[in-house]
Write a protein that holds these residues in place. Structure first.
Motif, short mmCIF file in Angstrom:
data_model
loop_
_atom_site.label_atom_id
_atom_site.label_comp_id
_atom_site.label_asym_id
_atom_site.label_seq_id
_atom_site.Cartn_x
_atom_site.Cartn_y
_atom_site.Cartn_z
N THR A 103 0.86 -1.18 0.00
CA THR A 103 0.00 0.00 0.00
C THR A 103 0.90 1.24 0.00
O THR A 103 1.95 1.25 0.63
CB THR A 103 -0.89 0.01 1.25
OG1 THR A 103 -1.66 -1.19 1.28
CG2 THR A 103 -1.83 1.21 1.26
N SER A 104 0.49 2.28 -0.68
CA SER A 104 1.30 3.50 -0.68
C SER A 104 1.25 4.15 0.69
O SER A 104 0.24 4.08 1.40
CB SER A 104 0.80 4.48 -1.74
OG SER A 104 -0.42 5.06 -1.35
N ARG A 106 1.09 7.19 1.30
CA ARG A 106 0.07 8.24 1.25
C ARG A 106 -1.29 7.68 1.63
O ARG A 106 -2.03 8.28 2.44
CB ARG A 106 0.01 8.83 -0.16
CG ARG A 106 -1.07 9.89 -0.35
CD ARG A 106 -1.15 10.31 -1.81
NE ARG A 106 -1.49 9.18 -2.66
CZ ARG A 106 -1.43 9.20 -3.98
NH1 ARG A 106 -1.01 10.27 -4.61
NH2 ARG A 106 -1.77 8.13 -4.69
N SER A 171 3.56 -0.60 3.92
CA SER A 171 4.15 0.19 2.85
C SER A 171 5.66 0.07 2.88
O SER A 171 6.27 0.04 3.96
CB SER A 171 3.75 1.66 3.00
OG SER A 171 4.44 2.47 2.06
N ALA A 173 8.34 2.31 2.13
CA ALA A 173 8.52 3.74 1.87
C ALA A 173 10.00 4.05 1.67
O ALA A 173 10.86 3.19 1.73
CB ALA A 173 7.94 4.56 3.01
#
Length: 270
Positions: A103-104, A106, A171, A173
């Motif tokens: 999942t992002s 954001r 995520s 990141a």
């Protein structure tokens, strides 16, 4: 039935034990009935291929039923082929190839989370998998991986999560500073777990743990660098009541996440 452990198809699956192949294909391996069962229950759409020995397939009627309900076809293989595909010595009759579904960052913070685990340069696969599992058990909303944290699709990480990889968003990141900025923008405080910090019990008494929180956990050997600690709103440490020199990272992270979960649920009257 696939019978040749040296066939190109079998070798392609076996390559997924390597990060380079996982990065190139966007796929990863699941091994064993528990992992396959969770994938079929929560993300059947992500399953690309499912392999089983006839004996392994017959042993799990619930998995057979779930695969049929989700239109996931199984391909029979010999024990030799399954062993050639797998990272473990005993894959227990089942191996799946699954599409990576991160999942992002954001989207994670746009969902108004109340409890998030951020892993900065966690290098041990068992530790990362256990932290993901603990975050899931504590009811956390997501896990975010930053820095040079180990690949979450590493077979040892996947096994250590025991299926939690499919239960909550995570995520992969980039920079920690960007993640902390997004956490603050979403209304979360950032608490760093580190031996240099204040006593966690005092913070609990002050009501700190009841607030929406992103916990920051660092490297097993070095902990968190000063630059990372400076990004946190507060640095906390777990008290040691016995003679142990310290706690394993995954154990400490589990306690921190549960302390926040207890405080948040008590504040909400749950």
């Amino acid at each position: 039935m696939l019978e040749n452990p040296r066939s190109p198809r079998v070798r392609a699956v076996a390559k997924l034990t390597k990060r380079s192949a996982r990065t190139e294909t966007g796929l990863y391996l699941l091994e064993g009935p528990q992992a396959v069962r969770e994938a079929l229950t929560y993300r059947p759409d992500a399953i690309v291929e499912l392999f089983a020995t006839p004996t392994g397939w017959e042993r799990h009627p619930d998995i057979r039923s779930s695969a049929a309900e989700n239109d996931v076809e199984v391909e029979y293989v010999t024990e030799y082929v399954l062993n050639a595909m797998a990272d473990t010595v005993t894959p227990q009759g089942l191996v799946a190839v699954v599409r990576q579904t991160p999942t992002s960052v954001r989207d994670i913070f746009a969902a108004s989370p109340r409890l998030v685990a951020i892993c900065e340069e966690v290098r041990d696969p068992g530790n990362l998998g256990t932290i993901i599992r603990a975050a899931d058990a504590a009811g956390a909303d997501a896990v975010v991986l930053t820095g040079r944290t180990v690949d979450p699709y590493n077979p040892k990480v996947v096994r250590a999560t025991t299926g939690s990889l499919f239960h909550l968003p995570f995520s992969v990141a980039g920079e920690l500073s960007d993640v902390v900025e997004r956490a603050h923008a979403a209304g979360l405080q950032v608490l760093a777990a580190d031996v240099k910090g204040d006593d966690l019990l005092q913070a609990r008494a002050e009501g700190v743990l009841a607030r929406p929180t992103a916990w920051l956990f660092g490297n097993e050997a070095r902990g968190l660098e000063d630059a990372a600690l400076s990004l946190a709103d507060r640095v906390l440490k777990l008290p040691i009541f016995g003679r142990a020199e310290s706690l394993n990272l995954a154990t400490a992270a589990s306690v921190c996440l549960y302390e926040s979960a207890f405080s948040q649920r008590a504040e909400a009257g749950i």
